[in-house]
Design an enzyme around this catalytic site. Structure first.
Site, PDB file in Angstrom:
ATOM      1  CB  CYS A  95     -13.657   1.890 -31.188  1.00  0.00           C
ATOM      2  SG  CYS A  95     -12.660   1.749 -32.655  1.00  0.00           S
ATOM      3  CD  GLU A 133       0.616  -9.172   1.778  1.00  0.00           C
ATOM      4  OE1 GLU A 133      -0.287  -8.518   1.196  1.00  0.00           O
ATOM      5  OE2 GLU A 133       0.373 -10.186   2.443  1.00  0.00           O
ATOM      6  N   PRO A 134       4.686  -4.945  -0.348  1.00  0.00           N
ATOM      7  CG  PRO A 134       6.871  -4.088  -0.364  1.00  0.00           C
ATOM      8  CD  PRO A 134       6.005  -5.110   0.310  1.00  0.00           C
ATOM      9  N   GLY A 135       3.879  -3.515  -3.486  1.00  0.00           N
ATOM     10  CA  GLY A 135       3.906  -3.719  -4.933  1.00  0.00           C
ATOM     11  C   GLY A 135       4.351  -2.438  -5.612  1.00  0.00           C
ATOM     12  N   GLY A 185       0.748  -1.246   0.000  1.00  0.00           N
ATOM     13  CA  GLY A 185       0.000   0.000   0.000  1.00  0.00           C
ATOM     14  C   GLY A 185       0.776   1.293   0.000  1.00  0.00           C
TER      15      GLY A 185
HETATM   16  N1  LLP Z   1      -1.210  -7.193  -0.820  1.00  0.00           N
HETATM   17  C1  LLP Z   1      -2.500  -7.354  -1.183  1.00  0.00           C
HETATM   18  C2  LLP Z   1      -3.312  -8.336  -0.478  1.00  0.00           C
HETATM   19  C3  LLP Z   1      -3.038  -6.575  -2.216  1.00  0.00           C
HETATM   20  O1  LLP Z   1      -4.316  -6.732  -2.543  1.00  0.00           O
HETATM   21  C4  LLP Z   1      -2.226  -5.620  -2.888  1.00  0.00           C
HETATM   22  C5  LLP Z   1      -2.756  -4.812  -3.971  1.00  0.00           C
HETATM   23  C6  LLP Z   1      -0.882  -5.502  -2.488  1.00  0.00           C
HETATM   24  C7  LLP Z   1      -0.415  -6.291  -1.439  1.00  0.00           C
HETATM   25  C8  LLP Z   1       0.065  -4.515  -3.128  1.00  0.00           C
HETATM   26  O2  LLP Z   1      -0.371  -3.221  -2.935  1.00  0.00           O
HETATM   27  P1  LLP Z   1       0.545  -1.981  -3.351  1.00  0.00           P
HETATM   28  O3  LLP Z   1       1.770  -1.963  -2.480  1.00  0.00           O
HETATM   29  O4  LLP Z   1       0.896  -2.127  -4.784  1.00  0.00           O
HETATM   30  O5  LLP Z   1      -0.320  -0.810  -3.113  1.00  0.00           O
HETATM   31  N2  LLP Z   1      -4.636  -1.724  -9.861  1.00  0.00           N
HETATM   32  C9  LLP Z   1      -4.625  -0.682  -8.848  1.00  0.00           C
HETATM   33  C10 LLP Z   1      -4.015  -1.177  -7.560  1.00  0.00           C
HETATM   34  C11 LLP Z   1      -4.710  -2.392  -7.031  1.00  0.00           C
HETATM   35  C12 LLP Z   1      -4.051  -2.931  -5.783  1.00  0.00           C
HETATM   36  C13 LLP Z   1      -4.580  -4.269  -5.477  1.00  0.00           C
HETATM   37  N3  LLP Z   1      -3.965  -4.883  -4.343  1.00  0.00           N
HETATM   38  C14 LLP Z   1      -3.890   0.531  -9.391  1.00  0.00           C
HETATM   39  O6  LLP Z   1      -3.467   0.509 -10.546  1.00  0.00           O
HETATM   40  O7  LLP Z   1      -3.762   1.532  -8.699  1.00  0.00           O
END
Ligand code: LLP
Length: 420
Positions: free
Chosen positions: A348, A279-281, A242
């Site tokens: 489109c 769990e950073p993405g 997050g």
């Molecule tokens: N852990 C869980 C359980 C999650 O559902 C997510 C993201 C993450 C970790 C990683 O979150 P992050 O660190 O990336 O914020 N498609 C959307 C974001 C959807 C996030 C879904 N879950 C966007 O493009 O903003």
């Protein structure tokens, strides 16, 4: 200045590390995703420094960008992985990641996915419902295994982010309500195929302040204490992902901001023996990538100027899906007078736009870089309008590596058949 430090102007041309994006476009064509290896490493470094001397496991939330080269990079840096499907499990196994550092999240785990994860020996299943607990216990028992589990609880805090990516409020589908958690843990403790190891939450994405995490932490600590009083002792606390990134002028919290505060609170409660899982993405990959695209046409109608480019909502759906802002830079900015443009794709749909009302001096054939496209860009791409998904390149210094070629047009339909 761009929002991403590894993409800088050099002699009037935007570069990824030491390579000109104009040259990359000539070599690999557009649209093209370009990632910086150093940006991946630097983003990781911020988590490594924040974790130093602490029991922290960072599990990269790979849904943000699951290219094998990216996974392999993080694996080599010591990362674990947060997966949400059997497909993502297959990817992490393909790069030889250690399953003992893999956590399996997601609300809808299927039997085959549970089996594959048990077979691999993942660290933990983050379970989101009682029905899932029952199924997991049965699947594990039938395999003669015991599944390590955390419950994903929903702490009902406001992550102060876009409603589509806020997940910790009562009204959404994720997790188990925190008020019910003790009862569900007690039930889990009676199921023969399960071993309770932790507690999990994920409150949302693109969070820029530390306070929502601390609000959640308070509630989770109270829960951990209640569980202990019932004889349920946990080894780890997973705070999810997050942490946000800078798309325009945000000043998001850093991993150190978060972990310094978290460990301070843990100390106050004599809970330092808990391992913290993150769990950073987005924060590991978002600003490590751009989407490179070329202006096909300029079009001026009464109300608007449009730059019609060769990338589209199928390559980057975030603007139209979340009304998300991505900076757009001209790769070779012109000195001429600028106009205000909507940057749109060829699909489109009126919703096919990448950016609106941007001041740019443009001519047909110019290259644009849509910034902060390292996260949730390629992984959310589709083939809508029978558009092959674009190639992905990783730049390392002055070297480019093609880590996924552009999809061949025929491959989009070659497995389809017609009726006799
Ligand atoms: N852990 C869980 C359980 C999650 O559902 C997510 C993201 C993450 C970790 C990683 O979150 P992050 O660190 O990336 O914020 N498609 C959307 C974001 C959807 C996030 C879904 N879950 C966007 O493009 O903003």
């Amino acid at each position: 200045m761009t929002v991403a430090p590894h993409f800088k102007f050099n002699n009037g041309v935007l570069h990824a590390e030491d390579l000109s994006l104009a040259e990359l476009a000539d070599t690999y064509d557009t649209p093209l995703y370009v990632y910086s290896r150093q940006a991946l490493r630097d983003a990781w470094e911020a988590y490594r420094i924040a974790s130093e001397g602490r029991d922290v496991l960072v599990c990269y939330g790979m849904k943000a960008n699951s290219n094998l080269a990216v996974l392999n990079e993080f694996k080599n840096l010591g990362s674990g992985f947060d997966i949400v499907s059997g497909g993502e499990l297959a990817r992490v196994l393909a790069v030889g990641a250690d399953p003992a550092k893999v956590v399996f999240s997601g609300v809808g785990k299927q039997v085959w996915e549970m089996k594959a994860a048990l077979e691999a020996g993942v660290k933990c299943f983050n379970v989101e419902s009682e029905a899932e607990l029952t199924r997991l216990s049965e699947v594990a028992q039938a395999m003669g295994k015991v599944a390590p589990v955390s419950l994903r609880v929903n702490p009902d805090v406001d992550a102060k982010t876009h409603p589509y990516i806020s997940t910790g409020l009562k009204e959404n589908k994720f997790g188990i309500a925190i008020e019910k958690a003790v009862q569900v843990y007690q039930h889990a403790a009676t199921l023969p195929g399960l071993n309770i190891v932790g507690l999990d939450c994920h409150i949302g994405s693109q969070i820029t302040e530390v306070s929502p995490y601390l609000d959640a932490l308070d509630k989770l600590i109270a829960l951990i204490k209640t569980l202990a009083s019932h004889g349920i002792h946990l080894k780890h606390l997973d705070l999810g992902g997050g942490i946000g990134i800078r798309y325009t002028d945000e000043k998001p919290l850093t991993p150190s901001d978060l972990l310094d505060q978290v460990f301070k609170v843990l100390r106050q409660h004599q809970l330092e023996s808990l391992q913290i899982v993150l769990e950073p993405g987005r924060s590991l990959v978002g600003n490590a990538g751009v989407l490179l695209t070329r202006v096909e046409y300029l079009k001026h109608n009464e109300a608007k100027n449009f730059a019609i480019v060769d990338a589209a909502m199928n390559d980057l759906v975030r603007p139209t899906l979340y009304d998300a802002w991505h900076s757009v830079e001209a790769v070779q900015p012109r000195q001429e007078e600028s106009s205000v443009y909507d940057i749109v794709g060829p699909i489109c749909e009126s919703g096919d736009w990448l950016a609106r009302d941007r001041k740019l001096a443009l001519q047909q054939g110019d290259l644009l870089a849509v910034m902060s496209a390292g996260a949730y860009a390629f992984t959310m791409a589709s083939q809508y309008n029978t558009r092959p998904r674009a190639a992905e390149v990783i730049v390392d210094g002055a070297t480019a590596h093609l880590v996924r070629p552009r999809e061949a047009l025929e491959s989009l339909y070659s497995s389809e058949t017609v009726l006799k």
